[in-house]
Design an enzyme around this catalytic site. Structure first.
Site, PDB file in Angstrom:
ATOM      1  N   PHE A 264       0.864   4.248   5.450  1.00  0.00           N
ATOM      2  CA  PHE A 264       2.166   4.794   5.045  1.00  0.00           C
ATOM      3  C   PHE A 264       1.923   6.002   4.128  1.00  0.00           C
ATOM      4  CE2 PHE A 264       2.374   0.143   5.384  1.00  0.00           C
ATOM      5  CZ  PHE A 264       3.269  -0.011   6.431  1.00  0.00           C
ATOM      6  N   ASP A 331       1.391   1.958   0.668  1.00  0.00           N
ATOM      7  CA  ASP A 331       2.482   2.593  -0.063  1.00  0.00           C
ATOM      8  C   ASP A 331       3.704   2.651   0.854  1.00  0.00           C
ATOM      9  OD1 ASP A 331       4.010   3.946  -1.892  1.00  0.00           O
ATOM     10  OD2 ASP A 331       3.058   5.888  -1.564  1.00  0.00           O
ATOM     11  N   CYS A 358       7.790   0.635  -4.752  1.00  0.00           N
ATOM     12  CA  CYS A 358       8.974   1.046  -5.512  1.00  0.00           C
ATOM     13  C   CYS A 358       9.992  -0.082  -5.611  1.00  0.00           C
ATOM     14  CB  CYS A 358       9.616   2.288  -4.894  1.00  0.00           C
ATOM     15  SG  CYS A 358      10.171   2.050  -3.197  1.00  0.00           S
TER      16      CYS A 358
END
Length: 403
Positions: A264, A331, A358
């Site tokens: 990613f 990620d 995140c």
């Protein structure tokens, strides 16, 4: 019949609402409260196991309470923490990170150190914002953020989180040539404004970035990178630089690591600082991969190669070699990794996994699948990429236990 209760706020739950226990022992969630405060609360939703309410009166205010500077705060759904000092925001986010990993991920981290990276700028840090569009009863198209009720649109003239060049573009969104075209659509598209740190260019587009829009040039850690205007990139440059440096330092400390898979990878941001290892990046966005290979070439990274395609399928192919010397960087988007990634890890077992997230909720969910495959956590970090909001970036390094 409405009822009110007075109780103390114990903590801030992930998502931004304060939490305190009422007389009957149930937890009540209260927006815009601060840990340690005693508040009088009107109960709005009374469920069997918990309640939701709003502050009627702050009986005893916390010294960590702050005056929110934004005129839209409380109505706009973007920010949750403007009513707290910044130090308290960081403390709250660290506590949430621990709580989510322990409760949802099953990690025992009560005694673990977490490296904390606060934001250099608490305001005007965002190089990008996206504003939703809505047609009014007067047939005018307006732009703004979704309200706290998840239905209304809060029209804004500026966002205090955005950099000045971004805010300068907001009033004219409906006046540009593309803005006029957007206003004629049955369903107007959202507008995105992006500012590039290197070429000082600020662009606005509606819906997807148009083909042919010039690449942005961004400077991170004194190096220039190109990135497609429509592709993902971090919004807070200083914290992004810290994240990039941290990943490089961690991987360089793994003396036996010779091969890195950057899954990613976007435009290759996290792996561009890696030296002395071979890097293969995997990303479904072909424009991002084109930029990543360009960046690698520009910086003389002959050992770096980036490939476009389905990350889950590519992982199964690429994880077959040098397992004992491989670090897998993950990620993923906010939704976390897919089952295909977990399956690839279970089949091939890279020695190290460096997971950047995140959303601690999806991180914890994925860790619950990965840890039983034989991994133990070695490092934890929380980076406040998004001051004033309930969001933050996090990092965890995993190592195969029997390596």
């Amino acid at each position: 019949m409405e009822r009110e209760e007075i109780f103390e706020i114990d903590n801030i739950a992930y998502g931004g609402d304060g939490a305190g226990r009422m007389e009957d022992g149930r937890v009540c969630f209260v927006p815009f409260s601060v840990p340690g405060e005693k508040v009088k609360v009107k109960i709005l939703k009374d469920n069997k196991n918990f309640c939701r309410g709003e502050i009627v009166e702050i009986v005893e205010a916390s010294e960590k309470r702050a005056e929110a500077p934004c005129q839209y705060y409380g109505e706009c759904g973007g920010c949750s923490y403007q009513h707290m000092t910044y130090d308290e925001q960081v403390t709250v986010k660290e506590a949430q990170f621990r709580q989510v990993l322990k409760r949802l991920g099953g990690l025992d981290i009560d005694n673990d150190d977490i490296e904390i990276v606060p934001s250099v700028n608490q305001w005007n840090y965002r190089n990008r914002i996206s504003l939703n569009a809505r047609r009014t009863e007067n047939d005018e198209v307006i732009y703004g953020f979704i309200g706290r009720d998840n239905r209304s649109l809060v029209r804004v003239k500026e966002c205090l989180l955005a950099q000045a060049p971004v805010n300068e573009q907001v009033p004219g969104l409906s006046k540009t040539k593309w803005g006029h075209r957007n206003s004629k659509r049955d369903r107007p598209l959202r507008a995105t404004i992006r500012h590039a740190s290197s070429n000082k260019e600020t662009v606005a587009f509606y819906g997807k970035a148009p083909v042919g829009l010039p690449w942005r040039r961004e400077i991170y850690n004194d190096k220039e990178y190109v990135m497609p205007s429509g592709s993902f990139s971090q919004v807070n440059r200083e914290v992004a630089e810290a994240l990039q440096s941290m990943c490089a330092e961690i991987i360089s400390s793994l003396k036996e690591c010779t091969f890195v898979i950057d899954a990613f990878c976007g435009s290759g941001f996290l792996s561009m600082e890696l030296k002395g290892v071979r890097v293969v990046g995997l990303e479904i966005d072909d424009k991002g991969v084109e930029a990543a290979n360009f960046n690698a070439q520009e910086h003389g990274l002959t050992t770096h190669k980036y490939i476009a395609g389905d990350v889950n399928k590519l992982l199964r192919q690429r994880l077959g070699k040098l397992i004992g010397e491989t670090t897998l960087i993950l990620d993923p988007p906010r939704a976390g990794v897919g089952p295909g990634t977990i399956k690839a890890i279970s089949k091939r077992s890279p020695r190290w996994i460096l997971y950047v997230s995140c959303d601690p909720g999806t991180l914890a969910r994925d860790l619950k699948e990965i840890l039983p495959l034989g991994y133990k956590h070695k490092k934890l970090a929380m980076l406040d990429m998004f001051p004033q909001t309930a969001h933050f970036e996090s990092l965890i390094l995993l190592e195969l236990d029997n390596a």
